[in-house]
Design a protein around this motif. Structure first.
Motif, PDB file in Angstrom:
ATOM      1  N   VAL A 438       0.732  -1.088   0.037  1.00 18.87           N
ATOM      2  CA  VAL A 438      -0.047   0.144   0.087  1.00 18.87           C
ATOM      3  C   VAL A 438       0.993   1.277  -0.049  1.00 18.87           C
ATOM      4  CG1 VAL A 438      -1.511   1.370   1.423  1.00 18.87           C
ATOM      5  CG2 VAL A 438      -1.877  -0.997   1.398  1.00 18.87           C
ATOM      6  N   ASP A 439       0.345   2.212  -0.684  1.00 22.65           N
ATOM      7  CA  ASP A 439       1.142   3.425  -0.801  1.00 22.65           C
ATOM      8  C   ASP A 439       0.431   4.584   0.105  1.00 22.65           C
ATOM      9  OD1 ASP A 439       3.372   2.683  -2.400  1.00 22.65           O
ATOM     10  OD2 ASP A 439       2.468   3.345  -4.132  1.00 22.65           O
ATOM     11  N   TYR A 440       0.809   5.586   0.629  1.00 19.61           N
ATOM     12  CA  TYR A 440       0.226   6.542   1.443  1.00 19.61           C
ATOM     13  C   TYR A 440       0.400   7.808   0.629  1.00 19.61           C
ATOM     14  CZ  TYR A 440      -0.044   2.633   4.378  1.00 19.61           C
ATOM     15  OH  TYR A 440      -0.235   1.426   4.840  1.00 19.61           O
ATOM     16  N   ARG A 441      -0.690   8.512   0.247  1.00 22.38           N
ATOM     17  CA  ARG A 441      -0.507   9.859  -0.642  1.00 22.38           C
ATOM     18  C   ARG A 441      -1.197  11.010  -0.388  1.00 22.38           C
ATOM     19  NH1 ARG A 441      -0.024   7.669  -6.935  1.00 22.38           N
ATOM     20  NH2 ARG A 441       1.338   5.808  -6.531  1.00 22.38           N
ATOM     21  N   PRO A 442      -1.631  11.443   0.861  1.00 20.41           N
ATOM     22  CA  PRO A 442      -1.456  10.683   2.158  1.00 20.41           C
ATOM     23  C   PRO A 442      -2.499   9.611   2.570  1.00 20.41           C
ATOM     24  CG  PRO A 442      -2.616  12.685   2.668  1.00 20.41           C
ATOM     25  CD  PRO A 442      -2.436  12.671   1.135  1.00 20.41           C
ATOM     26  N   PHE A 443      -3.621   9.564   1.519  1.00 21.59           N
ATOM     27  CA  PHE A 443      -4.687   8.262   1.592  1.00 21.59           C
ATOM     28  C   PHE A 443      -3.982   7.316   1.071  1.00 21.59           C
ATOM     29  CE2 PHE A 443      -6.060   8.805  -2.607  1.00 21.59           C
ATOM     30  CZ  PHE A 443      -5.779  10.239  -2.859  1.00 21.59           C
ATOM     31  N   PRO A 444      -4.771   6.116   1.536  1.00 21.92           N
ATOM     32  CA  PRO A 444      -4.045   4.918   1.022  1.00 21.92           C
ATOM     33  C   PRO A 444      -4.574   4.224  -0.276  1.00 21.92           C
ATOM     34  CG  PRO A 444      -5.721   4.302   2.924  1.00 21.92           C
ATOM     35  CD  PRO A 444      -5.723   5.839   2.928  1.00 21.92           C
ATOM     36  N   ILE A 445      -3.471   3.836  -1.318  1.00 24.19           N
ATOM     37  CA  ILE A 445      -3.946   3.257  -2.487  1.00 24.19           C
ATOM     38  C   ILE A 445      -3.179   1.953  -2.842  1.00 24.19           C
ATOM     39  CG2 ILE A 445      -4.752   5.383  -3.415  1.00 24.19           C
ATOM     40  CD1 ILE A 445      -2.215   5.277  -5.105  1.00 24.19           C
ATOM     41  N   PRO A 446      -3.608   1.079  -3.414  1.00 19.92           N
ATOM     42  CA  PRO A 446      -2.776  -0.090  -3.494  1.00 19.92           C
ATOM     43  C   PRO A 446      -1.341   0.301  -4.136  1.00 19.92           C
ATOM     44  CG  PRO A 446      -4.909  -0.632  -4.449  1.00 19.92           C
ATOM     45  CD  PRO A 446      -4.935   1.054  -4.043  1.00 19.92           C
ATOM     46  N   LYS A 447      -0.404  -0.378  -3.962  1.00 23.34           N
ATOM     47  CA  LYS A 447       1.042  -0.050  -4.371  1.00 23.34           C
ATOM     48  C   LYS A 447       1.087   0.106  -5.890  1.00 23.34           C
ATOM     49  CE  LYS A 447       5.520  -0.256  -3.095  1.00 23.34           C
ATOM     50  NZ  LYS A 447       5.941   0.900  -1.922  1.00 23.34           N
ATOM     51  N   ASP A 448       1.871   1.394  -6.248  1.00 25.96           N
ATOM     52  CA  ASP A 448       2.024   1.738  -7.566  1.00 25.96           C
ATOM     53  C   ASP A 448       0.880   1.875  -8.271  1.00 25.96           C
ATOM     54  OD1 ASP A 448       4.920   1.548  -7.100  1.00 25.96           O
ATOM     55  OD2 ASP A 448       4.686  -0.421  -7.726  1.00 25.96           O
ATOM     56  N   GLY A 449      -0.295   2.302  -7.703  1.00 22.65           N
ATOM     57  CA  GLY A 449      -1.470   2.580  -8.340  1.00 22.65           C
ATOM     58  C   GLY A 449      -2.261   1.340  -8.877  1.00 22.65           C
ATOM     59  N   MET A 450      -1.857   0.054  -8.359  1.00 20.76           N
ATOM     60  CA  MET A 450      -2.411  -1.237  -8.989  1.00 20.76           C
ATOM     61  C   MET A 450      -2.467  -1.291 -10.205  1.00 20.76           C
ATOM     62  SD  MET A 450      -5.889  -2.941  -7.562  1.00 20.76           S
ATOM     63  CE  MET A 450      -6.848  -2.493  -9.046  1.00 20.76           C
ATOM     64  N   PRO A 451      -1.083  -1.708 -10.900  1.00 17.79           N
ATOM     65  CA  PRO A 451      -1.100  -2.131 -12.249  1.00 17.79           C
ATOM     66  C   PRO A 451      -2.095  -3.438 -12.520  1.00 17.79           C
ATOM     67  CG  PRO A 451       1.103  -1.992 -11.397  1.00 17.79           C
ATOM     68  CD  PRO A 451       0.010  -1.964 -10.322  1.00 17.79           C
ATOM     69  N   MET A 452      -2.560  -3.264 -13.714  1.00 16.62           N
ATOM     70  CA  MET A 452      -3.419  -4.620 -14.234  1.00 16.62           C
ATOM     71  C   MET A 452      -3.590  -4.593 -15.737  1.00 16.62           C
ATOM     72  SD  MET A 452      -7.578  -3.807 -13.283  1.00 16.62           S
ATOM     73  CE  MET A 452      -8.450  -2.431 -14.159  1.00 16.62           C
ATOM     74  N   ARG A 453      -3.963  -5.566 -16.208  1.00 19.75           N
ATOM     75  CA  ARG A 453      -4.214  -5.557 -17.660  1.00 19.75           C
ATOM     76  C   ARG A 453      -5.930  -6.077 -17.974  1.00 19.75           C
ATOM     77  NH1 ARG A 453      -0.368  -6.413 -21.530  1.00 19.75           N
ATOM     78  NH2 ARG A 453       1.108  -6.930 -19.982  1.00 19.75           N
ATOM     79  N   VAL A 454      -6.451  -5.416 -18.892  1.00 24.58           N
ATOM     80  CA  VAL A 454      -7.937  -5.502 -19.236  1.00 24.58           C
ATOM     81  C   VAL A 454      -8.257  -6.155 -20.301  1.00 24.58           C
ATOM     82  CG1 VAL A 454     -10.090  -4.504 -19.493  1.00 24.58           C
ATOM     83  CG2 VAL A 454      -8.463  -3.647 -17.687  1.00 24.58           C
ATOM     84  N   TYR A 455      -9.107  -7.203 -20.523  1.00 30.58           N
ATOM     85  CA  TYR A 455      -9.396  -7.885 -21.513  1.00 30.58           C
ATOM     86  C   TYR A 455     -10.983  -7.790 -22.113  1.00 30.58           C
ATOM     87  CZ  TYR A 455      -4.991  -9.962 -20.622  1.00 30.58           C
ATOM     88  OH  TYR A 455      -3.538 -10.187 -20.111  1.00 30.58           O
ATOM     89  N   ARG A 456     -11.324  -7.714 -23.341  1.00 30.35           N
ATOM     90  CA  ARG A 456     -12.868  -7.726 -23.529  1.00 30.35           C
ATOM     91  C   ARG A 456     -13.028  -9.281 -23.671  1.00 30.35           C
ATOM     92  NH1 ARG A 456     -16.001  -3.474 -25.766  1.00 30.35           N
ATOM     93  NH2 ARG A 456     -13.998  -2.517 -26.163  1.00 30.35           N
ATOM     94  N   THR A 457     -14.378  -9.077 -23.117  1.00 31.79           N
ATOM     95  CA  THR A 457     -14.957 -10.584 -23.043  1.00 31.79           C
ATOM     96  C   THR A 457     -16.111 -10.939 -23.671  1.00 31.79           C
ATOM     97  OG1 THR A 457     -16.073  -9.849 -21.148  1.00 31.79           O
ATOM     98  CG2 THR A 457     -14.062 -11.145 -20.536  1.00 31.79           C
ATOM     99  N   LYS A 458     -16.557  -9.640 -24.163  1.00 35.20           N
ATOM    100  CA  LYS A 458     -17.736  -9.470 -25.036  1.00 35.20           C
ATOM    101  C   LYS A 458     -17.393  -9.291 -26.753  1.00 35.20           C
ATOM    102  CE  LYS A 458     -21.184 -10.377 -22.052  1.00 35.20           C
ATOM    103  NZ  LYS A 458     -21.815 -11.625 -22.062  1.00 35.20           N
ATOM    104  N   LEU A 459     -17.865 -10.112 -27.681  1.00 34.15           N
ATOM    105  CA  LEU A 459     -17.853  -9.719 -28.951  1.00 34.15           C
ATOM    106  C   LEU A 459     -18.350  -8.467 -29.536  1.00 34.15           C
ATOM    107  CD1 LEU A 459     -18.263 -13.364 -30.561  1.00 34.15           C
ATOM    108  CD2 LEU A 459     -16.030 -11.986 -29.968  1.00 34.15           C
ATOM    109  N   ASN A 460     -19.347  -7.843 -28.767  1.00 31.72           N
ATOM    110  CA  ASN A 460     -19.967  -6.726 -29.241  1.00 31.72           C
ATOM    111  C   ASN A 460     -19.197  -5.433 -28.920  1.00 31.72           C
ATOM    112  OD1 ASN A 460     -21.095  -7.546 -26.646  1.00 31.72           O
ATOM    113  ND2 ASN A 460     -21.917  -5.509 -26.155  1.00 31.72           N
ATOM    114  N   GLU A 461     -19.397  -4.461 -29.689  1.00 27.87           N
ATOM    115  CA  GLU A 461     -18.556  -3.304 -29.437  1.00 27.87           C
ATOM    116  C   GLU A 461     -19.351  -2.415 -28.567  1.00 27.87           C
ATOM    117  OE1 GLU A 461     -15.792  -2.173 -30.832  1.00 27.87           O
ATOM    118  OE2 GLU A 461     -15.593  -3.945 -31.783  1.00 27.87           O
ATOM    119  N   CYS A 462     -18.553  -1.765 -27.631  1.00 31.33           N
ATOM    120  CA  CYS A 462     -19.083  -0.648 -26.651  1.00 31.33           C
ATOM    121  C   CYS A 462     -19.969   0.167 -27.459  1.00 31.33           C
ATOM    122  CB  CYS A 462     -18.137   0.152 -26.268  1.00 31.33           C
ATOM    123  SG  CYS A 462     -17.128  -0.935 -24.959  1.00 31.33           S
ATOM    124  N   ARG A 463     -21.284   0.325 -27.146  1.00 30.63           N
ATOM    125  CA  ARG A 463     -22.168   1.096 -27.731  1.00 30.63           C
ATOM    126  C   ARG A 463     -21.835   2.698 -27.546  1.00 30.63           C
ATOM    127  NH1 ARG A 463     -25.063  -1.402 -23.694  1.00 30.63           N
ATOM    128  NH2 ARG A 463     -25.593   0.073 -21.939  1.00 30.63           N
TER     129      ARG A 463
END
Length: 463
Positions: A438-463
């Motif tokens: 956890v990082d404190y800035r001064p409020f707590p957030i997950p370390k390094d801003g919480m890196p993640m990778r996102v994948y689309r699961t639906k074939l339809n395009e975002c409307r």
């Protein structure tokens, strides 16, 4: 006679000095227990660099529910019970004024509502309440949804810093509700200007060339000119809108500085804390697969009900997400991104036999209350079911309480509902550092801003 007079005068002076010393000792004996730390800086470093649970709980275990300390150069009293929070924020709120670091006051603007106390505060708060009521935010659902879909689509297939990306989203939503759309405002320039300004929020307020604060003040001046330009264009065109800017402009007693300060203040309040809560929300869902599956099922039901028409979410839809509402409440409790709030005693105040001297800072400790096992059993377990029942008064304070409580709480929850709906129904994700700290800035957030990778699961395009 002269010698007698001098002797009497000396005795009187000595007696008066003795009286002052005794009075001071009496006051000090009545102060809450605790340590003040180092001269001037007190315990500021511990306060802002240690896990807040550890800092507060160690104090509480040693000294009790009310503790004295020194933070940011000021003597302070920390209070960790629902009863104390109610005293400071509600029943005796007139004896405690809001207090913030001077750098933040200068950058946001001292006329902003949350720096104020009394008649002016009441007037501005009344104006702002009308901007964040159900009738207004109901009409913003479609635009918030479009922003959520756009930012989610931009994440697809690439590593992101979740907190930084959600700050962009919450900034756009905050500015939308504050100032609407102006085709003469460059959004990228606006965001960059605000980012440059916010760098100085927690810096020393030394406005000299080359300092971080000086650079932030220059950005603040530019931001003021952008917002003032919007005011001038609206006046020239006779444009009337129910957003923050339009509502404040209706009050002809307010100066351009007061209007600008409050617009900047609303954007500030709408951004970091909301982005932080949403970051924790994603993290808690990631760490609790059963809860995530149930949340997905809730949102799939809503999505399927609209599949024939491909319609977007409605305000009524966002109010029909009971499990998601409990998950959000548990995230607000577990993460407690607003660990405390700063107030300042404007008079000597007696509480539980102790004296809180005039001028001392007072910190109701929301985090301690939210993690008190007598109030929330097994407090470090993420358990949304605890919110199947309404919490007892003054035990759940994610948005504060009383006359200075957060005006945008409903907007923040609306953002979260819309964001989570599209995240869980259209995408999957993986945390790239799932066991990080956890990082404190001064409020707590997950370390390094919480890196993640996102994948689309639906074939339809975002409307």
């Amino acid at each position: 006679m002269g010698g007698v007079g001098v002797w009497l005068s000396g005795c009187i002076i000595l007696l008066y000095v003795y009286y002052l010393i005794q009075k001071s000792l009496a006051r000090s004996r009545r102060l809450p227990p605790g340590t003040m730390g180092w001269p001037v800086i007190g315990e500021t470093m511990k306060f802002y660099t240690r896990h807040p649970n550890l800092f507060f709980s160690s104090k509480q275990k040693r000294y009790g529910e009310i503790v004295k300390t020194r933070i940011l150069g000021y003597p302070a009293v920390m209070m960790a019970t629902p009863e104390a929070a109610k005293l400071v924020l509600v029943t005796q709120a007139h004896l405690f004024k809001p207090s913030y670091p001077i750098s933040k006051e200068k950058l946001i603007g001292r006329s902003a509502v949350f720096f104020q106390h009394g008649t002016y505060h009441q007037r501005i708060r009344h104006h702002l309440q009308s901007c964040f009521g159900p009738d207004v935010i109901r009409d913003s659902v479609r635009e918030i949804e479009e922003k959520a879909l756009r930012i989610l689509a931009s994440w697809e297939g690439r590593p992101i810093c979740t907190f930084a990306e959600l700050k962009k989203f919450s900034f756009e939503v905050g500015f939308l509700l504050s100032c609407g759309v102006d085709d003469q405002v460059d959004k990228d320039e606006l965001l960059q200007t605000y980012r440059a300004m916010e760098q100085g929020y927690n810096s020393m307020a030394i406005n000299l060339p080359g300092t971080k604060f000086n650079a932030s003040m220059k950005a603040r001046k530019h931001l003021h000119s952008i917002i003032f330009g919007m005011v001038e264009r609206r006046r020239a065109r006779g444009i009337v809108k129910p957003d923050v800017l339009g509502t404040l402009m209706k009050d002809e007693t307010l100066s351009s500085t007061q209007i600008t300060d409050n617009v900047i203040g609303v954007v500030f309040a709408a951004q970091d804390t909301t982005a932080s809560v949403m970051t924790w929300l994603v993290k808690y869902l990631s760490g609790n697969p059963t809860i995530l599956a149930d949340v997905k099922a809730e949102h799939e039901e809503i999505r399927l009900s609209k599949s024939a028409t491909n319609a977007g979410l409605t305000y009524a839809d966002t109010k029909n997400m009971p499990l998601t509402a409990r998950v959000i409440s548990e995230t607000l409790r577990s993460a407690t991104v607003l660990s405390f709030t700063f107030r300042e005693a404007i008079a000597d105040v007696e509480y539980n036999g102790y004296l809180i001297p005039k001028g001392w800072k007072v910190l109701p400790l929301f985090r301690n209350i939210h993690h008190n096992p007598d109030i929330f059993p097994d407090p470090y377990k993420f358990d949304p079911s605890r919110f199947e029942k309404q919490p007892k008064p003054n035990t759940f304070l994610p948005f504060g309480n009383g006359v200075h409580s957060c005006l945008g709480s409903e907007l923040a929850k609306l953002e979260m509902n819309i964001f989570i709906h599209h995240l869980v129904t259209k995408f999957s994700w993986e945390l790239l550092e799932p066991k990080s700290g956890v990082d404190y800035r001064p409020f707590p957030i997950p370390k390094d801003g919480m890196p993640m990778r996102v994948y689309r699961t639906k074939l339809n395009e975002c409307r």
